[in-house]
Structure formats: structure tokens, C-alpha cells
Design a protein around this motif. Sequence first.
Motif, PDB file in Angstrom:
ATOM      1  N   CYS A   1      -5.306   0.537  -7.897  1.00 23.09           N
ATOM      2  CA  CYS A   1      -4.254   1.551  -7.723  1.00 23.09           C
ATOM      3  C   CYS A   1      -4.930   2.920  -7.752  1.00 23.09           C
ATOM      4  O   CYS A   1      -4.969   3.593  -8.802  1.00 23.09           O
ATOM      5  CB  CYS A   1      -3.197   1.421  -8.807  1.00 23.09           C
ATOM      6  SG  CYS A   1      -2.199  -0.080  -8.683  1.00 23.09           S
ATOM      7  N   GLU A   2      -5.458   3.331  -6.660  1.00 20.27           N
ATOM      8  CA  GLU A   2      -6.327   4.503  -6.574  1.00 20.27           C
ATOM      9  C   GLU A   2      -5.647   5.815  -6.927  1.00 20.27           C
ATOM     10  O   GLU A   2      -6.314   6.777  -7.325  1.00 20.27           O
ATOM     11  CB  GLU A   2      -6.914   4.597  -5.160  1.00 20.27           C
ATOM     12  CG  GLU A   2      -7.772   3.409  -4.765  1.00 20.27           C
ATOM     13  CD  GLU A   2      -8.234   3.490  -3.323  1.00 20.27           C
ATOM     14  OE1 GLU A   2      -7.800   4.425  -2.607  1.00 20.27           O
ATOM     15  OE2 GLU A   2      -9.032   2.628  -2.907  1.00 20.27           O
TER      16      GLU A   2
ATOM     17  N   LYS B   1      -3.964  -3.283  -5.723  1.00 24.17           N
ATOM     18  CA  LYS B   1      -4.176  -2.609  -4.436  1.00 24.17           C
ATOM     19  C   LYS B   1      -2.931  -1.883  -3.916  1.00 24.17           C
ATOM     20  O   LYS B   1      -2.802  -1.646  -2.721  1.00 24.17           O
ATOM     21  CB  LYS B   1      -4.700  -3.583  -3.387  1.00 24.17           C
ATOM     22  CG  LYS B   1      -6.092  -4.120  -3.693  1.00 24.17           C
ATOM     23  CD  LYS B   1      -6.646  -4.949  -2.554  1.00 24.17           C
ATOM     24  CE  LYS B   1      -8.053  -5.442  -2.871  1.00 24.17           C
ATOM     25  NZ  LYS B   1      -8.625  -6.244  -1.775  1.00 24.17           N
TER      26      LYS B   1
ATOM     27  N   ARG C   1       0.794  -1.239   0.000  1.00 25.63           N
ATOM     28  CA  ARG C   1       0.000   0.000   0.000  1.00 25.63           C
ATOM     29  C   ARG C   1       0.822   1.282   0.000  1.00 25.63           C
ATOM     30  O   ARG C   1       0.337   2.332  -0.400  1.00 25.63           O
ATOM     31  CB  ARG C   1      -0.955  -0.010   1.199  1.00 25.63           C
ATOM     32  CG  ARG C   1      -1.967  -1.133   1.164  1.00 25.63           C
ATOM     33  CD  ARG C   1      -3.032  -0.939   2.233  1.00 25.63           C
ATOM     34  NE  ARG C   1      -2.483  -0.954   3.574  1.00 25.63           N
ATOM     35  CZ  ARG C   1      -2.386  -2.045   4.336  1.00 25.63           C
ATOM     36  NH1 ARG C   1      -2.761  -3.206   3.856  1.00 25.63           N
ATOM     37  NH2 ARG C   1      -1.900  -1.980   5.559  1.00 25.63           N
TER      38      ARG C   1
ATOM     39  N   LYS D   1      -2.047   1.224  -3.512  1.00 24.05           N
ATOM     40  CA  LYS D   1      -2.844   2.448  -3.525  1.00 24.05           C
ATOM     41  C   LYS D   1      -2.051   3.737  -3.675  1.00 24.05           C
ATOM     42  O   LYS D   1      -2.629   4.789  -3.953  1.00 24.05           O
ATOM     43  CB  LYS D   1      -3.687   2.512  -2.256  1.00 24.05           C
ATOM     44  CG  LYS D   1      -4.688   1.370  -2.132  1.00 24.05           C
ATOM     45  CD  LYS D   1      -5.545   1.523  -0.890  1.00 24.05           C
ATOM     46  CE  LYS D   1      -6.580   0.404  -0.812  1.00 24.05           C
ATOM     47  NZ  LYS D   1      -7.460   0.535   0.381  1.00 24.05           N
TER      48      LYS D   1
END
Length: 214
Positions: A180-181, A152, A127, A154
Motif C-alpha cells: 500500500c504505497e 497492493k 489499485r 496502492k
Amino acid sequence: SGIVESLRGGYVNGTTVEAHENSITEVVQWGNTGLKDLSNAFAGYSMLKSIPEDNSYAFAEVTDCSYAFHNCGSLTDVPEGLFKNCRKSRSFKDCFSNCSELVSLPEGLFENCKAAESFSFCFFECRKLEILPDGLFSDLTEAMNFDSCFQKCKSISSLPENLFRNCIKADRFASCFSGCESLSALPASLFEDCEYATDFNRCFSGCSSLTDVV
């Protein structure tokens, strides 16, 4: 076997001593282990913070690195020469998955891993990983599977254009960057050399910040 056995137990003054996953914080040197299998070697070692380069050819005969450092939640970085002698390993599946504190990767991490075929879930749910080095997987001509490799992650905000350069056999990228925000842009040539790729299912699913291809 080898390094795994040496970490899990030993003798002190004739008494058997057990080493537990949450008691190892550092590996100082790898030694000459003759190890052929690194799979699950440190999986779940949540307190492991530091690992060295392989300067003793400890991994020269290793054929499998799957889950090697899976769920090492305290590991923040890896040395560039960790796999420099790992020329026979065919799988890095889940190698660093769930390393939630991992923030950076060296560019030459896999440069000598020419036999590697699978990197699926390799960095799944790392993350805090922000920047991927240019050419992280470049010239790995046997690599085929990148499913969920960075799913994920992020904090990744951009991708280097040479990430998969010369990965000519790569054919699977399902959910590779799913979740992958922070990813906001893609290089147009990202998959240029992956002409045989057939599976991009949900590759960028959940990339809510993605707005541009450059």
C-alpha cells in the motif's frame, strides 16, 4: 447453478445461446435463485460495471462468496445492500481481488455477514481503492483470516481506527496491507480488539509512505 447457469446460457427461438464473460455489463436484479454457492460466479467478467443490492434474498442460503467478483476489471463500486442477506457465507476470500477500477466501498457492506471467517485477498490489487469506510469489518466476531486483504491497494492513504473493531477471533494479518504505497499513517488502536492475532508477517511491507502512528 442458479444465477451462474442463467448467465452462461439460454434459449432464443429454440437455439442455444452462450453468454460470455466479456458480454455481461450489468446485473439489473438477482431474482429468487435459491443459490447456495456464489464462488467464482462472476470471476473474469471484465466488462461488468454495475450490480444491484440483494432485495430478493437471493443470497440468503449462500455459504461461499470466494472469488465471486474476482477480476471484474470494470466494476467501480458496490451497493451497500449487496450482502445484506448473506448471513451464512463463511468465506469472502478473493471476493473482489483484481477489481482494478474499484474506487469505493459502502460502510455496511459486510455488517450482516456474521458467519464470515475468511477475508484473505478480499480486495487484493484493487489499485484505485482510496478510502476504507470506518467499521468495514466491525463486529464480525467469527472473522479470523485477513491475510493479504488489501495487498497492493496502492491508493489507500489512511486507515479508519474501527476497521477491525470487535474482530475478537482475528488471528491472521500476513501481508494485509503489503504494497500500500500511499499509506502514510496508522491509527494506534487498529488491532486493539484482535488480541489473539499471531501472524503479522509482512503486514506493512512495501508501505513506502508510512511515517506515523496516530
